[in-house]
Design an enzyme around this catalytic site. Structure first.
Site: not given
Ligand SMILES: Cc1cc2nc3c(=O)[nH]c(=O)nc-3n(C[C@H](O)[C@H](O)[C@H](O)COP(=O)(O)OP(=O)(O)OC[C@H]3O[C@@H](n4cnc5c(N)ncnc54)[C@H](O)[C@@H]3O)c2cc1C
Length: 397
Positions: A126-127, A244, A383
């Site tokens: 998934q990209g 998902e 979450n």
């Molecule tokens: C082990 C793992 C596997 C994954 N696998 C995939 C995969 O296969 N393909 C893929 O595409 N992605 C994948 N992901 C990515 C995952 O979907 C993202 O990590 C996730 O959507 C959060 O984005 P971010 O890491 O950029 O954090 P950010 O968006 O930068 O957020 C950082 C923190 O701020 C909080 N935050 C951000 N905005 C708000 C808001 N508006 N209100 C309250 N809090 C907020 C978030 O909840 C988080 O705690 C994976 C992630 C992990 C950790």
């Protein structure tokens, strides 16, 4: 609302239980508990067995190869898989891109990709996420520019789970930089062997190679690999995310996790008595069990609504939050139960090793599992973001 199981359901449960007992590959039994890791071939072996039986995609419509089960049968099936501790079926092909393809794809895309997802011939990744586009997914920058009957894709994706094994990836790309963020995105199926794709490992806290960075440099993708219309990829993206999230709740697996935790607590000593006799520890397990029972009833209520023809709502966010919190608490308590035996983990201790690990086998993976499960409250939409969805869609705030 009737949440009881019928005699037909009981017969179905028996059929599933027998099938698993007779067909689950011997070498996979207990492999993880004994400190080993699941390989690509491990994942594929069980996938192929279920695929042959026609059971690998319980939620798919029968015309595309689903078994035609009711929501209750699907629930029973997942309970039985969890009870037998089977290796999970990876969601990327079956629960994510498959439904997008049969819902939005062309007849050619359906004919080309769906049978290969069922048989396990194609491993998908998934990209979606990028370094600057996680929670705020619509700000993604990987771009795809038209060049005749191809797109030329440039950009970087991150956290791409198990992309090191993938034959194909589904990618969100920006096809119209001038449109509003959600309106200029397309959904592309990309052959991971296309020149210009580089997959680089990210090693997690537990020392595992589960996630990756994926770089795309002038990657040429045939236009026929776009699902849905150009710039309408957000519709597919949202549809896929709802699928998902529901799968992440993991009620059945958590039930099994608590059973194992109870067994460990009955074996580990707290002074001269079993840890399970300690009233504080018992209370923590009891609280977990109560929360899990409540979550199970929420899931069953959702199933009853689905069976009555109502569409899934924002409860998928609720299931995701509570389900992942419970999964994390189980791993926390397991680590607490094994105490210092959780500390000496290092990679290499496993079934094939000459050295015995320090402490009991069930302690071997307590620490890496604890660290690994930190991810569940982040992936699939963190979450915090799910709480935002509930605040808006359920509470109307
Ligand atoms: C082990 C793992 C596997 C994954 N696998 C995939 C995969 O296969 N393909 C893929 O595409 N992605 C994948 N992901 C990515 C995952 O979907 C993202 O990590 C996730 O959507 C959060 O984005 P971010 O890491 O950029 O954090 P950010 O968006 O930068 O957020 C950082 C923190 O701020 C909080 N935050 C951000 N905005 C708000 C808001 N508006 N209100 C309250 N809090 C907020 C978030 O909840 C988080 O705690 C994976 C992630 C992990 C950790």
């Amino acid at each position: 609302m009737d949440l009881s199981f019928s005699p037909e359901d009981a017969a179905f449960r028996e059929e599933v239980r027998c099938f698993i007992a007779e067909n689950y590959p011997e070498p996979l039994k207990g492999k993880l508990d004994e400190g080993d890791e699941w390989s690509k071939e491990d994942y594929l072996s069980w996938h192929r067995i279920l695929g042959k039986k026609g059971w690998v995609a319980p939620a798919w419509p029968t015309e595309y190869g689903g078994p035609g089960w009711s929501a209750t049968q699907r629930f029973i099936f997942s309970e039985e898989l969890a009870r037998a501790d089977t290796i999970p079926i990876l969601p990327f092909g079956i629960s994510m891109v498959g439904p997008v393809i049969y819902t939005f794809g062309t007849p050619e895309q359906k004919a080309r990709f769906l049978p290969r997802i069922l048989s396990g011939e194609d491993w998908w990744c998934q990209g979606y996420s990028e370094p600057g586009a996680g929670s705020d997914l619509a700000s993604l920058r990987t771009k795809a520019e038209r060049d005749g009957d191809h797109y030329v894709v440039n950009g970087q994706k991150t956290w791409t789970t198990l992309a090191q094994h993938a034959d194909w990836g589904f990618f969100l790309v920006r096809t119209d930089p001038s449109a509003k963020p959600q309106e200029g995105i397309s959904f592309l199926l990309i052959d991971m062997k296309t020149p210009g794709i580089t997959v680089r490992p990210i090693i997690t806290l537990g020392g595992e190679h589960e996630v990756n960075e994926v770089w795309l440099e002038n990657v040429r993708v045939p236009v026929e690999n776009r699902v849905h219309e150009e710039n309408k990829g957000w519709t597919c993206a949202k549809f896929l995310l709802a699928h998902e999230r529901t799968g992440i709740a993991g009620v059945a697996r958590s039930k099994r996790g608590i059973e194992k935790l109870r067994a460990i607590a009955a074996t580990e000593l707290d002074g001269d008595r079993a840890l399970i006799e300690n009233p504080f520890f018992r209370r923590k397990i009891a609280e977990l069990e109560i929360d899990l029972a409540a979550l199970e009833f929420t899931e069953l209520r959702g199933l009853a609504a689905l069976a009555a023809g109502k569409p899934p709502g924002a409860e998928s966010s609720l299931l995701k939050i509570k389900g992942t919190e419970i999964q994390q608490r189980i791993t926390e308590l397991t680590l607490e139960a094994v105490g210092h035996y959780g500390a000496p983990w290092f990679r290499g201790f496993g079934m094939s090793d000459n050295e015995h690990a320090i402490g009991p086998d069930y302690a071997l993976r307590a620490a890496p599992t604890y660290f690994n499960m930190r991810k569940t409250s982040i992936y699939g939409g963190s979450n915090e973001i799910q709480r935002g969805i509930i605040a808006k869609m359920v509470l109307g705030l």
